[in-house]
Scaffold this active site. Structure first.
Site, PDB file in Angstrom:
ATOM      1  N   ARG A  60       0.780  -1.255  -0.092  1.00  0.00           N
ATOM      2  CA  ARG A  60      -0.091  -0.013  -0.031  1.00  0.00           C
ATOM      3  C   ARG A  60       0.912   1.246  -0.047  1.00  0.00           C
ATOM      4  O   ARG A  60       1.003   1.893  -1.175  1.00  0.00           O
ATOM      5  CB  ARG A  60      -0.925  -0.187   1.383  1.00  0.00           C
ATOM      6  N   ASP A  61       1.455   1.563   1.218  1.00  0.00           N
ATOM      7  CA  ASP A  61       2.482   2.914   1.167  1.00  0.00           C
ATOM      8  C   ASP A  61       3.354   2.752   0.253  1.00  0.00           C
ATOM      9  O   ASP A  61       3.819   3.940  -0.329  1.00  0.00           O
ATOM     10  CB  ASP A  61       2.781   2.819   2.682  1.00  0.00           C
ATOM     11  N   HIS A  88       5.446   4.698  12.707  1.00  0.00           N
ATOM     12  CA  HIS A  88       5.463   4.464  11.305  1.00  0.00           C
ATOM     13  C   HIS A  88       6.382   5.544  10.777  1.00  0.00           C
ATOM     14  O   HIS A  88       6.157   6.809  10.830  1.00  0.00           O
ATOM     15  CB  HIS A  88       4.027   4.789  10.573  1.00  0.00           C
ATOM     16  N   HIS A 107       8.710   7.166   8.032  1.00  0.00           N
ATOM     17  CA  HIS A 107       9.503   7.380   6.504  1.00  0.00           C
ATOM     18  C   HIS A 107      10.876   7.540   6.651  1.00  0.00           C
ATOM     19  O   HIS A 107      11.260   8.197   7.682  1.00  0.00           O
ATOM     20  CB  HIS A 107       8.763   8.304   5.719  1.00  0.00           C
ATOM     21  N   CYS A 122       8.264   8.943  -4.208  1.00  0.00           N
ATOM     22  CA  CYS A 122       8.583   9.106  -5.602  1.00  0.00           C
ATOM     23  C   CYS A 122       9.762   9.433  -6.063  1.00  0.00           C
ATOM     24  O   CYS A 122      10.420  10.443  -5.832  1.00  0.00           O
ATOM     25  CB  CYS A 122       7.472  10.271  -6.176  1.00  0.00           C
ATOM     26  N   ASN A 167       8.950   4.081   3.612  1.00  0.00           N
ATOM     27  CA  ASN A 167       9.123   3.807   5.061  1.00  0.00           C
ATOM     28  C   ASN A 167      10.444   3.090   5.291  1.00  0.00           C
ATOM     29  O   ASN A 167      10.850   2.582   4.270  1.00  0.00           O
ATOM     30  CB  ASN A 167       7.951   2.747   5.342  1.00  0.00           C
TER      31      ASN A 167
END
Ligand code: HMG
Ligand code: MG
Length: 307
Positions: A15-16, A207, A209, A240, A249
Site C-alpha cells: 500500500r504505502d 510509522h 518514513h 516518488c 518507509n
C-alpha cells in the site's frame, strides 16, 4: 534497558510502498508481493486502500488485489478506508483491519484527504462505528506527527488532540507517523508520549518514513518506550523517484536485522524477506533501497561468511 521480547511488524509495502509509483504495477505483482511477504513470515500486511482512483490511481485495483490473495490463517490483511464510501467498497473484500487516516497538521489533512481535521473525524466516526459492529479491527493513522511539508514543525499537542479525537470515536489503535522522515529520537518520543496520553502502550505503533535516514534511530527510541508495533516497507518501497527528497518507509529488512541483532523476535525469515525485496525492486526496475537487503545479497554473491 528492557526491550520488548518480540515485535509485530506490519508490512505496508503493497500500500504505502506502491501507492506513489508512477508506472502501473500489475495487480498480479501486488498479489505476488503479498504472497511472498506472508511466506517470509509477515503476519500483518497492509494490502491496499479504498480511496479515490483520481487521487491515487495506483490503488484503483484494490478489489482485484484483495480478491486475488490466497489468505493464510494467522495473517491479518489491512486496508485504508478514509470515508464510508471507501468502507463500503472495502467490505466485500473482508479486510481484517481497516485504517482511517488523519493528520496532526491542518494543511496536510486538506491536501491528503480534502477536509479539515475536525471534518475528518466526522467522516471517520461512521466508519469506525460500522467496522466495530462488524467485528473488524479499527486502526487510526496520524500523519505529520513531528513535521509537515506545509506547516513545518508540529507540536506534540496537535498529536494529542488527534489521538483524543480518534479515541472518542472508538478507534482501537493509533499509528504515529513521521510522514516526511524529519523526526529525530527526542521528537519521536514526544509525539509518542502525546499519543500515549490517550492510548495504552499496546495500542500504539510507529510509522517512520526514512527520508533523512533517522528511522532506525527513531525505532530504537520508540522501543525504549516499550512500543512494540511498527509499520515498515519491504525494500524501503515508497516515495516518488521524481519528487526530490521523498522516500519510503524504513525498510522491513533493516528493522528486522536490527531487532534480531537485539534478540528481539519478529517471526520473519530475513533471507526470504531480502529475496522479496530484491524481487519487487526488480519488478519496479531499480535496486532495493534496503541497506540490509543490499548487504545480504552482496554477501551471498561473494560467499562471505556472516560476521
Ligand atoms: P473528496 O473529493 O473530498 O470526496 O475526497 P467527495 O466525497 O467529495 O467525493 C468526490 C469524488 O471522489 C466522487 O467521485 C466520489 O465518488 C469519490 P466523482 O463523483 O467526482 O466521480 N470518492 C471516492 N472514490 C473512491 N473511494 C472513496 C471515495 N470517496 C469519495 N473512498 C478522499 C476524499 C479521501 C476520497 C480523497 O481525498 C482521496 O482519495 N485522497 C487520497 C488519500 C490517500 O490515499 N492518501 C495516501 C494514503 S495516506 C498516507 O500515505 C499516510 C500514511 O502512510 C501515514 C503517514 O506516512 O503519514 C497512512
Ligand atoms: Mg506512510
Amino acid at each position: 534497558m528492557a526491550y520488548p521480547s518480540s515485535v509485530k511488524l506490519v508490512d505496508v509495502g503493497p500500500r504505502d510502498g506502491l501507492q506513489n509509483e508512477k508506472q502501473p504495477v500489475p495487480a498480479a505483482a501486488k498479489i505476488e508481493l503479498v504472497h511472498r511477504l506472508q511466506a517470509a513470515g509477515l503476519k500483518n500486511i497492509e494490502v491496499t486502500s479504498f480511496v479515490s482512483p483520481k487521487w491515487v490511481p495506483q490503488m484503483a485495483d484494490n478489489r482485484e488485489v484483495m480478491a486475488g490473495i490466497e489468505r493464510r490463517p494467522g495473517v491479518a490483511y489491512s486496508v485504508l478506508t478514509p470515508n464510508m464510501q471507501g468502507y463500503q467498497a472495502a467490505l466485500p473484500s473482508r479486510p481484517d483491519e481497516i485504517v482511517v487516516f488523519g493528520a496532526a497538521s491542518e494543511a496536510f489533512s486538506q491536501r491528503n484527504i480534502n477536509c479539515s481535521i475536525e471534518e475528518s473525524i466526522e467522516r471517520f466516526r461512521p466508519v469506525a462505528e460500522a467496522a466495530l459492529a462488524a467485528g473488524i479491527h479499527v486502526r487510526g493513522a496520524i500523519s505529520c506527527t513531528v513535521g509537515c511539508p506545509y506547516e513545518g514543525e508540529i507540536a506534540p499537542s496537535r498529536v494529542e488532540l488527534v489521538a483524543r479525537l480518534m479515541k472518542g470515536i472508538g478507534v482501537q489503535h493509533i499509528g504515529v507517523a513521521d510522514t516526511i522522515g524529519v523526526g529525530t529520537p527526542l521528537k519521536t518520543r514526544r509525539a509518542l508520549e502525546a499519543a500515549l496520553r490517550h492510548y495504552a502502550v499496546d495500542e500504539v505503533s510507529g510509522h517512520y518514513h526514512d527520508t533523512y535516514g533517522q528511522a532506525l534511530a527513531n525505532t530504537l527510541a520508540a522501543l525504549e518506550m516499550g512500543i512494540w508495533q511498527y509499520d515498515t516497507s519491504v525494500a524501503g518501497l515508497g516515495g516518488c523517484p521524481y519528487a526530490k527528497g521523498a522516500t519510503g518507509n524504513v525498510a522491513t529488512e533493516d528493522v528486522v536485522f536490527m531487532l534480531h541483532g537485539m534478540d528481539i523476535d519478529t517471526g520473519i525469515d530475513i533471507d526470504a524477506l531480502a529475496d522479496t525485496g530484491a524481487w519487487i525492486s526488480g519488478v519496479l526496475g531499480r535496486p532495493t533501497q534496503s541497506r540490509v537487503g543490499k548487504a545480504l545479497l552482496a554477501k551471498r554473491e561473494t560467499g562471505e561468511v556472516a560476521a
